[in-house]
Design a protein around this motif. Sequence first.
Motif, mmCIF file in Angstrom:
data_model
loop_
_atom_site.group_PDB
_atom_site.id
_atom_site.type_symbol
_atom_site.label_atom_id
_atom_site.label_comp_id
_atom_site.label_asym_id
_atom_site.label_seq_id
_atom_site.Cartn_x
_atom_site.Cartn_y
_atom_site.Cartn_z
ATOM 1 N N PHE A 31 14.372 -15.594 -55.041
ATOM 2 C CA PHE A 31 14.135 -16.918 -55.448
ATOM 3 C C PHE A 31 13.716 -17.404 -54.078
ATOM 4 O O PHE A 31 12.502 -18.235 -54.078
ATOM 5 C CB PHE A 31 15.539 -17.679 -55.536
ATOM 6 C CG PHE A 31 15.551 -19.111 -55.436
ATOM 7 C CD1 PHE A 31 14.724 -19.940 -56.540
ATOM 8 C CD2 PHE A 31 15.689 -19.823 -54.205
ATOM 9 C CE1 PHE A 31 14.842 -21.239 -56.421
ATOM 10 C CE2 PHE A 31 15.573 -21.161 -54.299
ATOM 11 C CZ PHE A 31 15.093 -21.868 -55.526
ATOM 12 N N VAL A 32 13.949 -17.406 -52.988
ATOM 13 C CA VAL A 32 13.194 -17.825 -51.801
ATOM 14 C C VAL A 32 11.898 -17.180 -51.412
ATOM 15 O O VAL A 32 11.013 -18.167 -51.130
ATOM 16 C CB VAL A 32 14.224 -17.470 -50.408
ATOM 17 C CG1 VAL A 32 13.519 -17.550 -49.141
ATOM 18 C CG2 VAL A 32 15.568 -18.340 -50.535
ATOM 19 N N HIS A 46 5.414 -25.921 -61.803
ATOM 20 C CA HIS A 46 6.101 -25.511 -62.766
ATOM 21 C C HIS A 46 6.752 -23.931 -62.631
ATOM 22 O O HIS A 46 8.090 -24.020 -62.937
ATOM 23 C CB HIS A 46 5.121 -25.147 -63.896
ATOM 24 C CG HIS A 46 5.832 -24.611 -65.477
ATOM 25 N ND1 HIS A 46 6.447 -25.530 -66.211
ATOM 26 C CD2 HIS A 46 5.981 -23.483 -65.991
ATOM 27 C CE1 HIS A 46 6.988 -25.110 -67.150
ATOM 28 N NE2 HIS A 46 6.794 -23.609 -67.121
ATOM 29 N N SER A 47 6.283 -23.346 -61.938
ATOM 30 C CA SER A 47 6.961 -22.001 -61.351
ATOM 31 C C SER A 47 8.232 -22.409 -60.411
ATOM 32 O O SER A 47 9.393 -21.935 -60.557
ATOM 33 C CB SER A 47 6.135 -21.305 -60.579
ATOM 34 O OG SER A 47 4.988 -20.327 -61.495
ATOM 35 N N LEU A 48 7.991 -23.213 -59.605
ATOM 36 C CA LEU A 48 9.144 -23.640 -58.811
ATOM 37 C C LEU A 48 10.317 -24.221 -59.476
ATOM 38 O O LEU A 48 11.468 -23.889 -59.277
ATOM 39 C CB LEU A 48 8.429 -24.803 -57.887
ATOM 40 C CG LEU A 48 9.372 -25.331 -56.821
ATOM 41 C CD1 LEU A 48 9.951 -24.202 -56.035
ATOM 42 C CD2 LEU A 48 8.666 -26.227 -55.798
ATOM 43 N N LEU A 90 23.615 -31.760 -52.499
ATOM 44 C CA LEU A 90 22.775 -30.561 -52.744
ATOM 45 C C LEU A 90 23.381 -29.116 -52.666
ATOM 46 O O LEU A 90 22.848 -28.279 -52.937
ATOM 47 C CB LEU A 90 21.646 -30.909 -51.814
ATOM 48 C CG LEU A 90 20.643 -32.014 -51.783
ATOM 49 C CD1 LEU A 90 19.806 -31.945 -50.881
ATOM 50 C CD2 LEU A 90 20.013 -31.971 -53.313
ATOM 51 N N VAL A 91 24.763 -29.259 -52.563
ATOM 52 C CA VAL A 91 25.360 -28.086 -52.676
ATOM 53 C C VAL A 91 25.656 -27.517 -53.742
ATOM 54 O O VAL A 91 26.124 -28.012 -54.774
ATOM 55 C CB VAL A 91 26.842 -28.031 -51.762
ATOM 56 C CG1 VAL A 91 27.479 -26.822 -51.615
ATOM 57 C CG2 VAL A 91 26.677 -28.565 -50.276
ATOM 58 N N CYS A 92 25.398 -26.290 -53.955
ATOM 59 C CA CYS A 92 25.586 -25.415 -55.389
ATOM 60 C C CYS A 92 26.296 -24.239 -55.202
ATOM 61 O O CYS A 92 25.950 -23.151 -54.842
ATOM 62 C CB CYS A 92 24.435 -25.275 -55.844
ATOM 63 S SG CYS A 92 24.340 -24.533 -57.381
ATOM 64 N N PRO A 93 27.663 -24.141 -55.404
ATOM 65 C CA PRO A 93 28.480 -22.994 -55.017
ATOM 66 C C PRO A 93 27.967 -21.723 -55.848
ATOM 67 O O PRO A 93 28.107 -20.599 -55.358
ATOM 68 C CB PRO A 93 29.810 -23.424 -55.410
ATOM 69 C CG PRO A 93 29.881 -25.055 -55.367
ATOM 70 C CD PRO A 93 28.455 -25.427 -55.770
ATOM 71 N N GLU A 94 27.753 -22.132 -57.263
ATOM 72 C CA GLU A 94 27.180 -21.138 -58.050
ATOM 73 C C GLU A 94 26.035 -20.268 -57.354
ATOM 74 O O GLU A 94 25.995 -19.027 -57.595
ATOM 75 C CB GLU A 94 26.713 -21.704 -59.558
ATOM 76 C CG GLU A 94 28.049 -22.323 -60.074
ATOM 77 C CD GLU A 94 28.373 -23.783 -59.742
ATOM 78 O OE1 GLU A 94 29.268 -24.110 -60.387
ATOM 79 O OE2 GLU A 94 27.536 -24.469 -59.030
ATOM 80 N N PHE A 95 25.179 -21.292 -56.838
ATOM 81 C CA PHE A 95 23.925 -20.407 -56.174
ATOM 82 C C PHE A 95 24.230 -19.795 -55.105
ATOM 83 O O PHE A 95 23.735 -18.511 -54.829
ATOM 84 C CB PHE A 95 22.910 -21.579 -55.836
ATOM 85 C CG PHE A 95 21.736 -20.991 -55.086
ATOM 86 C CD1 PHE A 95 20.755 -20.284 -55.566
ATOM 87 C CD2 PHE A 95 21.632 -21.054 -53.619
ATOM 88 C CE1 PHE A 95 19.522 -19.849 -55.108
ATOM 89 C CE2 PHE A 95 20.576 -20.603 -52.966
ATOM 90 C CZ PHE A 95 19.500 -19.987 -53.605
ATOM 91 N N LEU A 96 25.125 -20.229 -54.343
ATOM 92 C CA LEU A 96 25.574 -19.430 -53.198
ATOM 93 C C LEU A 96 26.455 -18.074 -53.439
ATOM 94 O O LEU A 96 26.682 -17.508 -52.468
ATOM 95 C CB LEU A 96 26.488 -20.438 -52.120
ATOM 96 C CG LEU A 96 25.621 -21.767 -51.650
ATOM 97 C CD1 LEU A 96 26.678 -22.582 -50.818
ATOM 98 C CD2 LEU A 96 24.652 -20.945 -50.622
ATOM 99 N N ALA A 97 27.113 -18.193 -54.517
ATOM 100 C CA ALA A 97 27.848 -17.258 -54.978
ATOM 101 C C ALA A 97 26.914 -15.926 -55.467
ATOM 102 O O ALA A 97 27.603 -14.791 -55.893
ATOM 103 C CB ALA A 97 28.747 -17.507 -55.901
ATOM 104 N N GLN A 137 15.470 -23.531 -61.963
ATOM 105 C CA GLN A 137 16.317 -23.462 -63.124
ATOM 106 C C GLN A 137 17.212 -22.200 -63.331
ATOM 107 O O GLN A 137 18.319 -22.404 -63.673
ATOM 108 C CB GLN A 137 15.648 -24.021 -64.496
ATOM 109 C CG GLN A 137 15.277 -25.230 -64.617
ATOM 110 C CD GLN A 137 14.377 -25.507 -65.826
ATOM 111 O OE1 GLN A 137 13.689 -24.787 -66.352
ATOM 112 N NE2 GLN A 137 14.540 -26.886 -66.418
ATOM 113 N N MET A 138 16.393 -21.171 -63.122
ATOM 114 C CA MET A 138 17.022 -19.803 -63.284
ATOM 115 C C MET A 138 18.118 -19.470 -62.472
ATOM 116 O O MET A 138 19.198 -18.860 -62.851
ATOM 117 C CB MET A 138 15.700 -18.752 -63.034
ATOM 118 C CG MET A 138 14.868 -18.864 -64.086
ATOM 119 S SD MET A 138 15.161 -17.974 -65.619
ATOM 120 C CE MET A 138 15.531 -16.316 -65.254
#
Length: 78
Positions: free
Chosen positions: A26-27, A61-63, A10-17, A68-69
């Motif tokens: 997003f949160v 759907h929004s979630l 579940l780690v996503c380096p792109e998200f964390l960057a 995705q964004m």
Amino acid sequence: MNDYDKQEALVCPEFLAMEHTIIDDFVSCTRESCAETETCVKALDRGAGHDFIHRLFRALHSLKGNCQMVGLTPFTEP
């Protein structure tokens, strides 16, 4: 798969960057969608009408769209 492997998946380096403002937005949107989902599920459990089904699907759907964004595709794939 052990707990450590699940966490690694579940780690996503792109998200964390991403910029903190994007993550904060997003949160915030995720919290709103989760709150709306909870409201709808509780209302449907009490026998509410079809409008709550539509609201529930819009919130989910929004979630999914928000995930995705920001590149959190594990949460958007079937």
